[in-house]
Design an enzyme around this catalytic site. Structure first.
Site, PDB file in Angstrom:
ATOM      1  N   CYS A 214       0.833  -1.199   0.000  1.00  0.00           N
ATOM      2  CA  CYS A 214       0.000   0.000   0.000  1.00  0.00           C
ATOM      3  C   CYS A 214       0.877   1.262   0.000  1.00  0.00           C
ATOM      4  O   CYS A 214       1.794   1.397  -0.810  1.00  0.00           O
ATOM      5  CB  CYS A 214      -0.950  -0.047   1.189  1.00  0.00           C
ATOM      6  SG  CYS A 214      -2.314   1.139   1.124  1.00  0.00           S
ATOM      7  N   SER A 215       0.625   2.173   0.928  1.00  0.00           N
ATOM      8  CA  SER A 215       1.355   3.445   0.947  1.00  0.00           C
ATOM      9  C   SER A 215       2.769   3.316   1.492  1.00  0.00           C
ATOM     10  O   SER A 215       3.477   4.311   1.592  1.00  0.00           O
ATOM     11  CB  SER A 215       0.578   4.482   1.770  1.00  0.00           C
ATOM     12  OG  SER A 215       0.332   3.987   3.069  1.00  0.00           O
TER      13      SER A 215
END
Length: 360
Positions: free
Chosen positions: A145-146
């Site tokens: 993800c981030s």
């Protein structure tokens, strides 16, 4: 499920604990504590965690590596945080017993979890320092993800292909233009760096790492145990929406885009839109490029595709969705789905239409 031979008294998986419970930093069989001198076997995986991380970014890949051990391919694991000790996930679950980077010991793979604040505030200095140290020591590095924002801030993704959660892809590309962001990919490998899309895509990424190490049969066995696809059909664009991107800044283009959003099936060819805005087609095209970073035709098609997705979920047939969205024919709708979402209209409706069980 507890691991055979596991000596630590805490046998609760991090994905099932309640707020305030703890999860030890080194839990799986074969993990060597950092104060020993014994060398870990190949494949040791360090997970870099920190306050406010998204727990599934950790627990999903962690479970994949655990199940690999059950199939005869153990991955010793360790949880690492910038200062060691306890960190708290965004849902309130406490992860206890994490070690500091200096106490991590040998490692083969580094996995950096994600968190919403990495895409908004950005990673702090302590996290960057920890990630920089561990990245230098790992054979391969993965982000979920981030977590990609951490590697990008370190310059490790410069000139490389990478992905992140579809909601953060534009921010990653804007903040780090030297990174070649692939917003539709579930996971991307470029050299020793692996980046994964949002949340559950961390499981897809971990399966790919296990497949690299031990072959497709092992990865397939884990996927079966998790009751999920070995390779998910389509990319992550099927989870996003076209209108979630940036809005037009200027009043003129905002009026044009609002007219399209209000009635996607109307005539929104370039000449018609330019005439309605009382500007030349060339000027309108420049506005789309400057404010939305796309062409008028591509933007209209994505809006129509977004409407078609919603119509399918509302129960419309493929033909009705194509007509009401402005895409026209069944074939045009199928081409748009294949091009932008990597799936078919029928498969999309089956996958996202409802979570309710069909009546017997």
């Amino acid at each position: 499920m507890t691991d055979p031979g596991k000596s630590h008294p805490d046998t609760t998986h991090p994905g099932t604990t309640h707020p305030g419970t703890t999860y030890p930093g080194t839990t799986y069989p074969g993990t060597t504590h950092p104060d020993t001198t014994e060398q870990d076997p190949p494949g040791r995986v360090a997970f870099l965690v920190f306050d406010e991380l998204t727990l599934l970014d950790l627990s999903g890949p962690l479970e994949v590596f655990h199940l690999a051990g059950a199939l005869g391919h153990p991955y010793p694991t360790v949880l690492v945080s910038p200062r060691g000790g306890t960190v708290t996930a965004s849902n309130g679950v406490a992860l206890a017993g994490t070690v500091a980077p200096a106490d991590t010991g040998p490692l083969d793979t580094l996995v950096i979890a994600g968190a919403d604040h990495l895409a908004t505030r950005g990673p702090d200095r302590e996290l960057l320092a920890a990630a920089g140290d561990l990245t230098e020591r790992a054979r391969r590095v993965a982000t979920v993800c981030s977590g990609a924002f951490v590697l990008a801030a370190l310059g490790q993704l410069d000139g490389r292909r990478a992905t992140t959660h579809w909601r953060h892809a534009a921010a990653l590309a804007r903040r780090h233009p030297e990174v070649r962001v692939e917003p539709d990919a579930l996971h991307v490998r470029d050299g020793r760096f692996h980046t994964g899309a949002g949340i559950s895509a961390g499981i897809d990424l971990a399966l790919a790492l296990v497949e690299d190490d031990h072959g497709a049969d092992t990865a397939r066995g884990i996927a079966r145990e998790l009751v999920m696809f070995m390779r998910r059909p389509g990319g992550q664009s099927q989870f996003s929406t076209a209108v979630a991107g940036p809005s037009a800044r200027g009043e003129l283009l905002r009026a044009v885009t609002e007219a399209v959003l209000a009635d996607p099936a109307a005539d929104h060819g370039l000449p018609a839109m330019a005439a309605a805005a009382a500007v030349s087609t060339r000027h309108l095209t420049r506005l789309f490029r400057a404010e939305l970073d796309t062409t008028p035709a591509r933007w209209v098609e994505r809006v129509r595709l977004d409407r078609a997705q919603q119509l399918l979920l509302d129960g419309h047939s493929v033909t009705s969705a194509a007509r009401r969205s402005g895409l026209g024919s069944d074939e045009s709708l199928r081409r748009a789905f294949a091009h932008h979402l990597g799936t078919t209209p029928s498969d999309y409706r089956r996958r996202f239409g409802t979570a309710r069980l069909a009546p017997r």
